[in-house]
Write an enzyme that holds these catalytic residues in place. Structure first.
Site, mmCIF file in Angstrom:
data_model
loop_
_atom_site.group_PDB
_atom_site.id
_atom_site.type_symbol
_atom_site.label_atom_id
_atom_site.label_comp_id
_atom_site.label_asym_id
_atom_site.label_seq_id
_atom_site.Cartn_x
_atom_site.Cartn_y
_atom_site.Cartn_z
ATOM 1 N N THR A 179 11.444 -11.422 -5.955
ATOM 2 C CA THR A 179 12.782 -10.543 -6.022
ATOM 3 C C THR A 179 12.638 -9.012 -5.304
ATOM 4 N N GLY B 293 7.636 -8.757 -13.171
ATOM 5 C CA GLY B 293 6.842 -8.195 -14.384
ATOM 6 C C GLY B 293 5.418 -7.806 -14.209
ATOM 7 N N GLU C 94 14.077 -16.221 -13.110
ATOM 8 C CA GLU C 94 13.558 -17.489 -12.716
ATOM 9 C C GLU C 94 14.815 -18.473 -12.487
HETATM 10 C C1 LIG Z 1 -0.024 -18.070 -21.597
HETATM 11 C C2 LIG Z 1 0.954 -18.859 -20.537
HETATM 12 C C3 LIG Z 1 2.340 -18.568 -20.685
HETATM 13 C C4 LIG Z 1 3.332 -19.402 -19.719
HETATM 14 C C5 LIG Z 1 4.589 -19.257 -19.852
HETATM 15 C C6 LIG Z 1 5.568 -19.643 -19.078
HETATM 16 C C7 LIG Z 1 6.749 -19.131 -18.899
HETATM 17 C C8 LIG Z 1 7.129 -18.158 -19.921
HETATM 18 C C9 LIG Z 1 8.462 -17.515 -19.952
HETATM 19 C C10 LIG Z 1 8.892 -16.700 -19.067
HETATM 20 C C11 LIG Z 1 8.110 -15.802 -17.662
HETATM 21 C C12 LIG Z 1 8.060 -14.486 -18.254
HETATM 22 C C13 LIG Z 1 8.955 -13.543 -17.333
HETATM 23 C C14 LIG Z 1 9.911 -13.854 -16.541
HETATM 24 C C15 LIG Z 1 9.428 -13.950 -15.082
HETATM 25 C C16 LIG Z 1 10.458 -14.198 -14.069
HETATM 26 C C17 LIG Z 1 10.347 -14.596 -12.677
HETATM 27 C C18 LIG Z 1 11.276 -14.591 -11.761
HETATM 28 O O1 LIG Z 1 12.437 -14.409 -11.906
HETATM 29 S S1 LIG Z 1 10.730 -15.017 -10.118
HETATM 30 C C19 LIG Z 1 12.141 -15.136 -9.360
HETATM 31 C C20 LIG Z 1 12.973 -16.331 -9.423
HETATM 32 N N1 LIG Z 1 13.901 -16.426 -8.543
HETATM 33 C C21 LIG Z 1 14.530 -17.491 -8.431
HETATM 34 O O2 LIG Z 1 14.554 -18.360 -9.137
HETATM 35 C C22 LIG Z 1 15.498 -17.464 -7.139
HETATM 36 C C23 LIG Z 1 16.624 -18.392 -7.133
HETATM 37 N N2 LIG Z 1 16.996 -19.223 -6.025
HETATM 38 C C24 LIG Z 1 16.311 -20.123 -5.398
HETATM 39 O O3 LIG Z 1 15.895 -20.869 -6.248
HETATM 40 C C25 LIG Z 1 16.828 -20.573 -4.018
HETATM 41 O O4 LIG Z 1 17.040 -19.364 -3.352
HETATM 42 C C26 LIG Z 1 18.303 -21.221 -4.070
HETATM 43 C C27 LIG Z 1 19.562 -20.711 -4.931
HETATM 44 C C28 LIG Z 1 17.970 -22.577 -4.903
HETATM 45 C C29 LIG Z 1 18.855 -21.515 -2.662
HETATM 46 O O5 LIG Z 1 17.972 -22.086 -1.817
HETATM 47 P P1 LIG Z 1 18.041 -22.269 -0.348
HETATM 48 O O6 LIG Z 1 16.931 -22.732 0.110
HETATM 49 O O7 LIG Z 1 18.530 -20.832 -0.144
HETATM 50 O O8 LIG Z 1 19.471 -22.969 -0.079
HETATM 51 P P2 LIG Z 1 20.089 -24.386 -0.568
HETATM 52 O O9 LIG Z 1 20.774 -24.183 -1.797
HETATM 53 O O10 LIG Z 1 20.553 -24.855 0.654
HETATM 54 O O11 LIG Z 1 18.858 -25.472 -0.961
HETATM 55 C C30 LIG Z 1 18.341 -26.138 0.216
HETATM 56 C C31 LIG Z 1 17.380 -27.494 -0.475
HETATM 57 O O12 LIG Z 1 16.499 -27.122 -1.076
HETATM 58 C C32 LIG Z 1 16.335 -27.636 -2.459
HETATM 59 N N3 LIG Z 1 15.793 -26.632 -3.372
HETATM 60 C C33 LIG Z 1 15.861 -25.342 -3.642
HETATM 61 N N4 LIG Z 1 15.229 -24.819 -4.518
HETATM 62 C C34 LIG Z 1 14.306 -25.754 -4.755
HETATM 63 C C35 LIG Z 1 13.096 -25.825 -5.698
HETATM 64 N N5 LIG Z 1 12.835 -24.732 -6.310
HETATM 65 N N6 LIG Z 1 12.422 -26.995 -5.621
HETATM 66 C C36 LIG Z 1 12.796 -28.096 -4.938
HETATM 67 N N7 LIG Z 1 14.016 -28.077 -3.986
HETATM 68 C C37 LIG Z 1 14.600 -27.045 -4.058
HETATM 69 C C38 LIG Z 1 17.877 -27.759 -2.722
HETATM 70 O O13 LIG Z 1 17.937 -28.666 -3.744
HETATM 71 C C39 LIG Z 1 18.483 -28.201 -1.422
HETATM 72 O O14 LIG Z 1 18.064 -29.599 -1.165
HETATM 73 P P3 LIG Z 1 19.183 -30.304 -0.438
HETATM 74 O O15 LIG Z 1 19.193 -29.726 1.033
HETATM 75 O O16 LIG Z 1 20.250 -30.500 -1.071
HETATM 76 O O17 LIG Z 1 18.402 -31.720 -0.151
HETATM 77 C C1 FAD Z 2 13.931 -9.561 -17.442
HETATM 78 C C2 FAD Z 2 13.644 -10.054 -15.942
HETATM 79 C C3 FAD Z 2 12.434 -10.114 -15.520
HETATM 80 C C4 FAD Z 2 12.239 -10.713 -14.184
HETATM 81 N N1 FAD Z 2 10.988 -10.846 -13.689
HETATM 82 C C5 FAD Z 2 10.928 -10.943 -12.217
HETATM 83 C C6 FAD Z 2 9.262 -11.341 -11.934
HETATM 84 O O1 FAD Z 2 8.331 -11.306 -12.625
HETATM 85 N N2 FAD Z 2 9.375 -11.737 -10.536
HETATM 86 C C7 FAD Z 2 10.549 -11.840 -9.753
HETATM 87 O O2 FAD Z 2 10.334 -12.172 -8.349
HETATM 88 N N3 FAD Z 2 11.897 -11.588 -10.100
HETATM 89 C C8 FAD Z 2 11.880 -11.251 -11.418
HETATM 90 N N4 FAD Z 2 13.231 -11.133 -11.920
HETATM 91 C C9 FAD Z 2 14.575 -11.107 -10.989
HETATM 92 C C10 FAD Z 2 14.972 -12.524 -11.112
HETATM 93 O O3 FAD Z 2 14.480 -13.443 -10.632
HETATM 94 C C11 FAD Z 2 16.424 -12.054 -10.469
HETATM 95 O O4 FAD Z 2 16.982 -11.081 -11.106
HETATM 96 C C12 FAD Z 2 17.292 -13.449 -10.560
HETATM 97 O O5 FAD Z 2 16.606 -14.174 -9.546
HETATM 98 C C13 FAD Z 2 18.744 -13.200 -9.914
HETATM 99 O O6 FAD Z 2 18.641 -12.383 -8.820
HETATM 100 P P1 FAD Z 2 19.491 -11.229 -8.510
HETATM 101 O O7 FAD Z 2 19.260 -10.237 -9.755
HETATM 102 O O8 FAD Z 2 19.499 -10.436 -7.245
HETATM 103 O O9 FAD Z 2 21.146 -11.348 -8.750
HETATM 104 P P2 FAD Z 2 22.090 -12.007 -7.592
HETATM 105 O O10 FAD Z 2 21.262 -13.176 -6.965
HETATM 106 O O11 FAD Z 2 22.368 -10.912 -6.643
HETATM 107 O O12 FAD Z 2 23.319 -12.565 -8.455
HETATM 108 C C14 FAD Z 2 24.322 -11.835 -9.012
HETATM 109 C C15 FAD Z 2 25.649 -12.485 -9.207
HETATM 110 O O13 FAD Z 2 26.022 -13.244 -8.042
HETATM 111 C C16 FAD Z 2 26.388 -14.718 -8.216
HETATM 112 N N5 FAD Z 2 25.805 -15.361 -7.031
HETATM 113 C C17 FAD Z 2 24.568 -14.907 -6.424
HETATM 114 N N6 FAD Z 2 24.459 -16.212 -5.438
HETATM 115 C C18 FAD Z 2 25.377 -16.846 -5.580
HETATM 116 C C19 FAD Z 2 25.727 -18.011 -5.146
HETATM 117 N N7 FAD Z 2 25.174 -18.840 -4.004
HETATM 118 N N8 FAD Z 2 26.982 -18.977 -5.679
HETATM 119 C C20 FAD Z 2 27.607 -18.285 -6.732
HETATM 120 N N9 FAD Z 2 27.425 -17.187 -7.053
HETATM 121 C C21 FAD Z 2 26.155 -16.445 -6.833
HETATM 122 C C22 FAD Z 2 25.095 -14.855 -9.330
HETATM 123 O O14 FAD Z 2 25.603 -15.898 -10.189
HETATM 124 C C23 FAD Z 2 25.315 -13.454 -10.123
HETATM 125 O O15 FAD Z 2 26.228 -13.945 -11.118
HETATM 126 C C24 FAD Z 2 13.559 -10.753 -13.445
HETATM 127 C C25 FAD Z 2 14.601 -10.324 -13.828
HETATM 128 C C26 FAD Z 2 14.866 -10.166 -15.125
HETATM 129 C C27 FAD Z 2 16.296 -9.762 -15.647
#
Ligand SMILES: CCCCC/C=C\C/C=C\C/C=C\CC/C=C/C(=O)SCCNC(=O)CCNC(=O)[C@H](O)C(C)(C)COP(=O)(O)OP(=O)(O)OC[C@H]1O[C@@H](n2cnc3c(N)ncnc32)[C@H](O)[C@@H]1OP(=O)(O)O
Ligand code: FAD
Length: 633
Positions: free
Chosen positions: A116, A155, A398
Site C-alpha cells: 500500500t 506493519g 488485506e
Molecule cells: C504466527 C503466524 C500468524 C499468521 C497470521 C495471519 C494473519 C493474521 C491477521 C492479520 C495480519 C496482520 C496485519 C494486517 C496486515 C495487512 C496487510 C495488508 O493490508 S496488505 C495490502 C492488502 N491490499 C489489498 O488487498 C488490495 C486490494 N486490491 C486488490 O486485491 C486488487 O487491486 C483488486 C481490487 C482485486 C483489483 O484487481 P485489478 O487487477 O486491479 O482489477 P480487476 O478487478 O479487473 O481484477 C482482474 C482479475 O484478477 C482477479 N483477481 C484480483 N485479485 C485477485 C487475487 N488476489 N487472486 C486471484 N485473482 C484475483 C479478478 O477476479 C479478476 O479476474 P477476472 O478478470 O474476473 O477473471
Molecule cells: C491497521 C491496518 C494495517 C495495514 N497493514 C498493511 C500492511 O501491512 N501492508 C500493506 O501493504 N497495507 C497495509 N494496510 C493498508 C490496507 O491494505 C489498505 O488500507 C486497504 O487496502 C484499503 O486501501 P486504501 O486505504 O488506500 O483505501 P482506498 O482503496 O482508497 O478506498 C477508500 C474507499 O474507496 C472505496 N473504493 C476504492 N476502490 C473502489 C472500487 N473499485 N469500487 C468501489 N469503491 C471503491 C473503498 O471501498 C473505500 O470505501 C493496512 C491498513 C490498516 C488500516
C-alpha cells in the site's frame, strides 16, 4: 543460544519479563512501542525456535503460538507481519533457490509486506513505486517518484523491520510490466539504521493497532540485485528478457493467504468477546424479572441472550468455515503447484466475501458484546474496546470490504452467465443453475430449508444485478459504467452469497460430525448452528419473502423456534464460553476472568492508574486552586 522446548501456554505465560507492571493504556505512544518490542523480542525468540521445528510451507496454517502472543502483547505484535505476510510472500512467490537465499538467516531478519502507498491501497495497478532494470549493473533501481508513491501502512515498517517484500511497477527497457514483488533490505542488520537512499518512519497514532508500528518508506535511486525480484511466477533474465507469469494474479497470492486466515482469526476474536460478556452477564445482577424476587443475573434477560448467544454461535461458524476455507485454499495451492489454476477465481471470490463478512460481523458483534456489559464494557480493563479496534481494522486491511465484495460479485455475475448458457459450475455456485427449477419450491422451516432459501436469495439478487447491468448497457452505458451503476445491488448479491455459504457450511459440517460426538455435545453444537441459521433467516426475512415461498406464518414459527433455542442454550452459555478455553492471561479482562471476581479485579486495576498514586494531583495547586480562590465568594 537459549533453547526453548516447544512453548506451551504456561511456559510462555510464566516468563517474568513478559508481564506488564503498568497497564498499557497508561503508557505513552513511544513507551507502548518499546514495551511491545521488549515482549515481542522474547516471543520472537521462542517462536523462531518453534518455527524451525515446522519447516515453513507456502500454505501451512499458522501455529496457535500466534494466539499466546495476544495475551502477552495485549495489542498487535509488530513482528506479526513477518509471519503473516513477509515469509508467506517469499515462500509463495520466490523460487526455491531464492527462498534459500532470502531466508538463509532464518529468523535473523525481520520483515514486512510493503504494498500500500499513500495514494493507492485498493487499485494495485495504480501503484507508483517503480523498479527499473539497470542492464549494465544487473540491478533494479527502486524509486518513489511522488509523495503519493511512498509506501504507507505496512506493519512493522516504521521502526521494527530490517527487510521487506515491496510491490512495485516493473520497468524493463522502458516497458512497464505491472506490479511485481521484490525482496529489499531496508535497515543495517547491526546498527538498524535505514540504508542510504531510503526515508523511513511511522505513520502516527491510530484508532487502534497502535503497537503495529505501521510505517512509511520512500526510495531514492535505491539499488537491489536483479535476483531480488521474486521470480517463481514471472522472471527478468540477465539480458533483460521478461518472462510472463502464467497468471498475473498469482502475484496477489499473499493477500489470499491472509484473507483465508482471517476467518479463523475472527472466530478467535469473537470467542474472546463472547467469553468476557457472557461470564460478566452471569456475574452481574441487575433489576428484577419477577418483582417479588431478588435481582437477576442479566444473562436471564432474553434480550441479553439475543445480544450474546449469536456471538458464541458465530465464533463456531467462523471456526468451522475457516477450516473449510483453509482446506479449499490448500487444495487450490496444491493444484497451482501442479500447474492448474482453474479454481483460483473461485478461491479468490470465496476468500473475498468470507473475509469481508467475518471481519464486519466480528466488528459489530464485539461492539454488541461491549454494549451488553453496560458502563463497565467501556473500561479499557474490560479489553472489549481493544478487541473492537483490533478486529475492525481487518475490515479495511488485506482488502477493503466494499472492494472485495465487488470482486465476489464479479465472480457471481460471470457464474450466472455461464449458468444461463447451460455450463456446469463449481459446487459453491452450482445452485445458480437450479434457480428457475427451485424458486417456487414449497418453503421448509428447517435448517436445510433455510439454507436453500438463502441460496434462492443469492440467485434472485444475482439475476437482478445481471438484468440491471444489461438495462444500463441497453441505455448506452459502457459495461464498466453499467457495472458501477449496479454496484449497490452487486454488493447485496455478495453479502447474500457469503451468508448463505456460512449457514450452509456451518450446518452441514456440524451435521456431518455430530454422529462422531457425544450426544450432549452434538445436541449443543446443533443448537448453536440452528440458532445461527434461524437468526439470519429472521434478519433476512425481507429477502426471503421476495425470493422464496416463505409465509408470514412460517416466519412466526421461526421466531418462536429462535426464542426456544435461546432458552435451550441459556443453561450451557457459561459452559460454552468456558469451552473456548481462553486463559485469563490471554483474555486480559477484568470482566471476563474465570473466577468471576469482577468487582475486585476492577478495583485492583483502577488502583494501578498513575493518577491514583497520590490523593491530590499537582494540577490542583498549579491550576485549580488559584481559580477557585479567585472566584470564592
Ligand atoms: C504466527 C503466524 C500468524 C499468521 C497470521 C495471519 C494473519 C493474521 C491477521 C492479520 C495480519 C496482520 C496485519 C494486517 C496486515 C495487512 C496487510 C495488508 O493490508 S496488505 C495490502 C492488502 N491490499 C489489498 O488487498 C488490495 C486490494 N486490491 C486488490 O486485491 C486488487 O487491486 C483488486 C481490487 C482485486 C483489483 O484487481 P485489478 O487487477 O486491479 O482489477 P480487476 O478487478 O479487473 O481484477 C482482474 C482479475 O484478477 C482477479 N483477481 C484480483 N485479485 C485477485 C487475487 N488476489 N487472486 C486471484 N485473482 C484475483 C479478478 O477476479 C479478476 O479476474 P477476472 O478478470 O474476473 O477473471
Ligand atoms: C491497521 C491496518 C494495517 C495495514 N497493514 C498493511 C500492511 O501491512 N501492508 C500493506 O501493504 N497495507 C497495509 N494496510 C493498508 C490496507 O491494505 C489498505 O488500507 C486497504 O487496502 C484499503 O486501501 P486504501 O486505504 O488506500 O483505501 P482506498 O482503496 O482508497 O478506498 C477508500 C474507499 O474507496 C472505496 N473504493 C476504492 N476502490 C473502489 C472500487 N473499485 N469500487 C468501489 N469503491 C471503491 C473503498 O471501498 C473505500 O470505501 C493496512 C491498513 C490498516 C488500516
Amino acid at each position: 543460544m537459549k533453547c526453548y522446548p516447544v512453548p506451551r501456554e504456561n511456559l510462555v505465560l510464566s516468563i517474568d519479563n513478559l508481564k506488564d507492571d503498568i497497564p498499557e493504556e497508561y503508557l505513552s505512544h513511544k513507551e507502548c512501542y518499546e514495551n511491545v518490542i521488549r515482549k515481542g523480542s522474547v516471543l520472537y525468540d521462542i517462536f523462531s525456535e518453534l518455527s524451525k521445528d515446522r519447516k515453513h510451507k507456502a500454505h501451512q496454517a499458522p501455529s496457535n503460538a500466534y494466539r499466546i502472543s495476544d495475551g502477552i502483547m495485549q495489542n498487535v505484535n509488530p513482528f506479526l507481519l513477518h509471519f503473516a505476510l513477509f515469509v508467506p510472500a517469499i515462500t509463495n512467490q520466490a523460487t526455491p533457490e531464492q527462498q534459500a537465499e532470502f531466508l538463509k538467516h532464518g529468523f535473523g531478519i525481520i520483515g514486512t509486506y510493503a504494498q500500500t502507498e499513500l495514494g493507492h491501497g485498493t487499485f494495485l495497478r495504480g501503484l507508483e513505486t517503480t523498479a527499473t532494470l539497470d542492464l549494465e549493473t544487473d540491478e533494479f533501481v527502486l524509486n518513489s517518484p511522488t509523495l503519493t508513491s511512498y509506501k504507507w501502512w505496512p506493519g512493522g515498517l516504521g521502526h521494527t523491520a530490517n527487510h521487506c517484500v515491496v510491490m512495485a511497477q516493473l520497468y524493463v527497457k522502458g516497458k512497464c510490466h505491472g506490479p511485481h514483488l521484490f525482496f529489499v533490505q531496508i535497515r543495517d542488520i547491526e546498527t538498524h539504521e535505514p540504508l542510504p537512499g531510503l526515508k523511513l518512519g511511522e505513520i502516527g497514532a491510530k484508532m487502534g493497532f497502535n503497537t503495529a508500528d505501521n510505517g512509511f518508506l520512500g526510495f531514492h535511486n535505491f539499488r537491489i540485485p536483479r535476483n531480488n525480484m521474486l521470480m517463481k511466477n514471472s522472471q527478468v533474465l540477465k539480458d533483460g528478457t521478461y518472462v510472463e507469469s502464467k497468471n498475473e494474479k498469482l502475484t496477489y497470492g499473499s493477500m489470499v493467504f491472509v484473507r483465508v486466515y482471517l476467518l479463523s482469526d475472527m472466530a478467535y476474536m469473537l470467542a474472546r468477546a463472547a467469553t468476557i460478556s457472557v461470564r460478566y452477564s452471569a456475574v452481574r445482577h441487575q433489576s428484577h424479572i419477577k418483582p417479588d424476587e431478588p435481582e437477576v443475573q442479566i444473562l436471564d434477560f432474553v434480550i441479553q441472550q439475543h445480544k450474546l448467544f449469536i456471538s458464541i454461535a458465530t465464533s463456531h461458524a467462523f471456526k468451522i468455515c475457516g477450516l473449510w476455507l483453509w482446506q479449499t485454499y490448500s487444495k487450490v495451492m496444491e493444484d497451482i503447484g501442479k500447474g492448474s489454476m482453474d479454481r483460483l477465481p473461485e478461491l479468490h471470490a470465496l476468500s473475498c466475501c468470507l473475509k469481508t463478512t467475518s471481519t464486519r460481523d466480528a466488528g459489530w458483534l464485539i461492539e454488541q458484546c461491549r454494549l451488553a456489559c453496560g458502563g463497565h464494557g467501556y473500561l479499557m480493563s474490560s479489553n472489549l474496546p481493544s478487541l473492537y479496534t483490533t478486529a475492525t481494522a481487518a475490515i479495511t486491511y488485506e482488502g477493503e470490504s466494499t472492494v472485495l465484495l465487488l470482486q465476489t460479485a464479479r465472480y457471481l455475475i460471470k457464474s450466472w452467465k455461464r449458468a444461463m448458457e447451460g455450463e456446469s459450475l463449481p459446487a459453491t455456485v452450482s445452485f445458480l443453475s437450479e434457480y428457475f427449477n427451485k424458486r417456487y419450491n414449497k418453503w421448509e422451516n428447517t435448517p436445510k430449508g433455510i439454507v436453500d432459501g438463502l441460496k434462492l436469495v443469492v440467485a434472485g439478487v444475482t439475476k437482478m444485478c445481471a438484468e440491471s447491468i444489461q438495462k444500463h448497457v441497453s441505455r448506452g452505458q459502457q459495461y464498466e459504467e453499467a457495472w458501477n451503476s449496479s454496484s449497490v445491488q452487486l454488493i447485496k448479491a455478495s453479502e447474500a452469497y457469503s451468508r448463505a455459504l456460512l449457514c450452509e457450511v456451518f450446518w452441514f459440517e456440524v451435521d456431518k460430525v455430530s454422529s462422531t460426538l457425544s450426544n450432549n455435545l452434538a445436541v449443543v453444537l446443533k443448537q448453536l448452528a440452528e440458532l445461527y441459521i434461524t437468526y439470519w433467516a429472521l434478519e433476512k426475512r425481507g429477502d426471503l419473502l421476495v425470493y422464496t415461498t416463505i409465509s408470514k406464518d412460517d416466519l412466526d414459527k421461526l421466531q418462536e423456534r429462535y426464542e426456544e433455542l435461546l432458552a435451550l442454550i441459556r443453561p450451557n452459555a457459561v459452559g460454552l464460553v468456558d469451552s473456548f478455553d481462553i486463559r485469563d492471561e490471554i483474555l486480559c479482562s477484568t470482566l471476563g476472568a474465570y473466577d468471576g471476581r469482577v468487582y475486585e479485579r476492577m478495583m485492583e486495576h483502577a488502583l494501578k492508574s498513575p493518577l491514583n498514586a497520590e490523593t491530590v494531583n499537582q494540577s490542583f495547586h498549579k491550576y485549580m486552586k488559584p481559580v477557585i480562590l479567585k472566584h470564592k465568594i
